[in-house]
Design a protein around this motif. Sequence first.
Motif, mmCIF file in Angstrom:
data_model
loop_
_atom_site.group_PDB
_atom_site.id
_atom_site.type_symbol
_atom_site.label_atom_id
_atom_site.label_comp_id
_atom_site.label_asym_id
_atom_site.label_seq_id
_atom_site.Cartn_x
_atom_site.Cartn_y
_atom_site.Cartn_z
ATOM 1 N N ARG A 1 0.840 -1.193 0.000
ATOM 2 C CA ARG A 1 0.000 0.000 0.000
ATOM 3 C C ARG A 1 0.881 1.250 0.000
ATOM 4 O O ARG A 1 1.822 1.358 0.787
ATOM 5 C CB ARG A 1 -0.912 -0.016 1.223
ATOM 6 C CG ARG A 1 -1.967 1.082 1.244
ATOM 7 C CD ARG A 1 -2.782 0.990 2.524
ATOM 8 N NE ARG A 1 -3.683 -0.169 2.525
ATOM 9 C CZ ARG A 1 -4.063 -0.800 3.629
ATOM 10 N NH1 ARG A 1 -3.586 -0.452 4.812
ATOM 11 N NH2 ARG A 1 -4.912 -1.823 3.542
ATOM 12 N N GLY A 2 0.564 2.158 -0.897
ATOM 13 C CA GLY A 2 1.361 3.367 -1.044
ATOM 14 C C GLY A 2 2.304 3.322 -2.232
ATOM 15 O O GLY A 2 2.738 4.368 -2.719
ATOM 16 N N ASP A 3 2.641 2.125 -2.719
ATOM 17 C CA ASP A 3 3.472 2.007 -3.916
ATOM 18 C C ASP A 3 2.684 2.476 -5.134
ATOM 19 O O ASP A 3 1.453 2.413 -5.172
ATOM 20 C CB ASP A 3 3.934 0.569 -4.121
ATOM 21 C CG ASP A 3 4.974 0.122 -3.100
ATOM 22 O OD1 ASP A 3 5.509 1.001 -2.388
ATOM 23 O OD2 ASP A 3 5.243 -1.087 -3.013
ATOM 24 N N GLU A 4 3.405 2.876 -6.159
ATOM 25 C CA GLU A 4 2.785 3.522 -7.319
ATOM 26 C C GLU A 4 1.703 2.674 -7.974
ATOM 27 O O GLU A 4 0.648 3.174 -8.349
ATOM 28 C CB GLU A 4 3.863 3.860 -8.348
ATOM 29 C CG GLU A 4 3.333 4.578 -9.576
ATOM 30 C CD GLU A 4 4.432 4.936 -10.557
ATOM 31 O OE1 GLU A 4 4.107 5.565 -11.589
ATOM 32 O OE2 GLU A 4 5.610 4.602 -10.294
ATOM 33 N N ASP A 5 1.927 1.376 -8.131
ATOM 34 C CA ASP A 5 0.983 0.526 -8.862
ATOM 35 C C ASP A 5 -0.007 -0.220 -7.973
ATOM 36 O O ASP A 5 -0.858 -0.953 -8.486
ATOM 37 C CB ASP A 5 1.758 -0.509 -9.684
ATOM 38 C CG ASP A 5 2.604 0.130 -10.777
ATOM 39 O OD1 ASP A 5 2.208 1.191 -11.289
ATOM 40 O OD2 ASP A 5 3.671 -0.440 -11.101
ATOM 41 N N PHE A 6 0.100 -0.026 -6.677
ATOM 42 C CA PHE A 6 -0.677 -0.847 -5.751
ATOM 43 C C PHE A 6 -2.175 -0.795 -6.037
ATOM 44 O O PHE A 6 -2.842 -1.831 -6.116
ATOM 45 C CB PHE A 6 -0.400 -0.406 -4.310
ATOM 46 C CG PHE A 6 -1.192 -1.156 -3.280
ATOM 47 C CD1 PHE A 6 -0.769 -2.396 -2.826
ATOM 48 C CD2 PHE A 6 -2.364 -0.619 -2.745
ATOM 49 C CE1 PHE A 6 -1.490 -3.100 -1.869
ATOM 50 C CE2 PHE A 6 -3.096 -1.312 -1.793
ATOM 51 C CZ PHE A 6 -2.652 -2.549 -1.360
ATOM 52 N N ASN A 7 -2.737 0.400 -6.199
ATOM 53 C CA ASN A 7 -4.186 0.527 -6.356
ATOM 54 C C ASN A 7 -4.695 -0.083 -7.654
ATOM 55 O O ASN A 7 -5.881 -0.380 -7.784
ATOM 56 C CB ASN A 7 -4.598 1.999 -6.285
ATOM 57 C CG ASN A 7 -4.475 2.566 -4.883
ATOM 58 O OD1 ASN A 7 -4.441 1.819 -3.915
ATOM 59 N ND2 ASN A 7 -4.383 3.882 -4.776
ATOM 60 N N GLY A 8 -3.803 -0.279 -8.616
ATOM 61 C CA GLY A 8 -4.195 -0.940 -9.841
ATOM 62 C C GLY A 8 -4.067 -2.441 -9.778
ATOM 63 O O GLY A 8 -4.767 -3.170 -10.487
ATOM 64 N N LEU B 1 -9.288 1.771 -5.313
ATOM 65 C CA LEU B 1 -8.759 0.663 -6.104
ATOM 66 C C LEU B 1 -9.352 0.743 -7.510
ATOM 67 O O LEU B 1 -10.566 0.742 -7.675
ATOM 68 C CB LEU B 1 -9.097 -0.668 -5.434
ATOM 69 C CG LEU B 1 -8.637 -0.770 -3.972
ATOM 70 C CD1 LEU B 1 -9.135 -2.060 -3.337
ATOM 71 C CD2 LEU B 1 -7.111 -0.678 -3.875
ATOM 72 N N TRP B 2 -8.503 0.791 -8.509
ATOM 73 C CA TRP B 2 -8.869 1.247 -9.847
ATOM 74 C C TRP B 2 -10.092 0.565 -10.443
ATOM 75 O O TRP B 2 -10.965 1.218 -11.000
ATOM 76 C CB TRP B 2 -7.690 1.061 -10.802
ATOM 77 C CG TRP B 2 -6.513 1.918 -10.505
ATOM 78 C CD1 TRP B 2 -6.381 2.847 -9.503
ATOM 79 C CD2 TRP B 2 -5.270 1.927 -11.224
ATOM 80 N NE1 TRP B 2 -5.140 3.426 -9.552
ATOM 81 C CE2 TRP B 2 -4.437 2.882 -10.589
ATOM 82 C CE3 TRP B 2 -4.780 1.218 -12.319
ATOM 83 C CZ2 TRP B 2 -3.140 3.148 -11.044
ATOM 84 C CZ3 TRP B 2 -3.499 1.474 -12.771
ATOM 85 C CH2 TRP B 2 -2.688 2.435 -12.147
ATOM 86 N N LEU B 3 -10.161 -0.763 -10.377
ATOM 87 C CA LEU B 3 -11.268 -1.476 -10.994
ATOM 88 C C LEU B 3 -12.288 -1.979 -9.983
ATOM 89 O O LEU B 3 -13.099 -2.860 -10.275
ATOM 90 C CB LEU B 3 -10.756 -2.639 -11.847
ATOM 91 C CG LEU B 3 -10.014 -2.246 -13.130
ATOM 92 C CD1 LEU B 3 -9.787 -3.462 -14.010
ATOM 93 C CD2 LEU B 3 -10.743 -1.159 -13.916
ATOM 94 N N SER B 4 -12.283 -1.410 -8.806
ATOM 95 C CA SER B 4 -13.301 -1.728 -7.809
ATOM 96 C C SER B 4 -14.635 -1.127 -8.224
ATOM 97 O O SER B 4 -14.698 -0.026 -8.781
ATOM 98 C CB SER B 4 -12.884 -1.172 -6.445
ATOM 99 O OG SER B 4 -13.988 -1.136 -5.558
#
Length: 422
Positions: free
Chosen positions: A150-157, A332-335
Amino acid sequence: MELRNRELNWAGNLEYRAKELVYPTSLAQLRNLVRAAKSVKVLGSRHSFNDIADTEELMISLAKMPEAIEIDEQAMAVRVSAGTAYGALADALQRAGYALHNLASLPHISVAGAVSTGTHGSGETHGNLATAVRAVELVLADGSQLSVKRGDEDFNGIVVGLGALGVLTHLTLDIGPSFEVEQTVYQDLSWDKVLEEFDTIQASAYSVSLFTDWSGEQVGQAWLKRRVGDALAEHIDQGRFGGFPATAALHPLPGADGGICSIQLGQAGSWSDRLAHFRMDFTPSAGDELQTEYLVPREHAVEAIQAIRSLSAAITPLLLVSEVRTIAADDLWLSGNYGRDGIALHFTWKPRQEAVEALLPRIEEALAPFAARPHWGKLFAATCAQLAGLYPKFNDFIALAQRLDPSGKFRNDFLDRTVFGA
């Protein structure tokens, strides 16, 4: 090994097409399999109702991988193997005095599969199950390993990744102290009163589920899961919404055995035995059903419910039961709840797939004014042309997938149809 007989999903409405189904028993074996494969998908608990996990080439099951449930008391986190069922994880956490923030209806589903598709429980202050993820570990197309926190650039994707980015091997989840829940089911609440004070009833318990067949003027059942110690919602007991508390354990389906459901009648018990609708030691049904679900912004809840009620003549004859729940916003991007609080309109259908699929475009048209997003693991009609505009980070996800999986090893017909547009 080659597939023997027919490999089906849980509902029996999908026969997997893979040439091989293999069960690696170590991380090294898994990495080698992925590296050598031309095309690969991972099979979880088989609880998806569409072809999101299907492939014509190699299918991998994590069922025989070493199970890990590692509690870090100082960090208040648990590292869990991807194929672990939520029910097993919940039992282990409860024994150690800890809890997850929520559970889905079924405790039988795998952690990785539920997280990857944005699966959720209910409660207006609770995000979906993926919002508890603080780190993921996965095997990429070239067999290398990637860890993201969590917090890393790609995490939410990556978290709600639809199986498009790699093979999840472990996830680290937030935990908290264990707590107790008491569940009461109310019958025959008035739709008019529920819609008039929708926010009030949703705020009346830790988790609220409304069950209906969309016909008539009454909600069939309202399941209220109250955290012990929270203020009681006296307006429910006093009949503000009509209805009355059930005097025997109920199943969401009329006439079905309530004994396989989580304990009701206001009897307090651990979160692990109450937040799911069904008990881990019982199979909730034979699987003779289909499922669809749409996530709608919270501000459109009443309008969306009214739109579905107006289609009762078409929906009810095909329906076993429908459920309305609330979920908090996330990033979260595709949530289904990216950037917005929402409600979930869930449909459990009779196993009449042709008729159900013929009806879905009509339901999606009715919900289109409310920017409804489908649950990725259930039946829906929308393709990427309709879905792209519903997710602000849709193109960012495509770019992320192309970067992590440039050859498209994890793509399949489902992803081409709903995300990549091929």
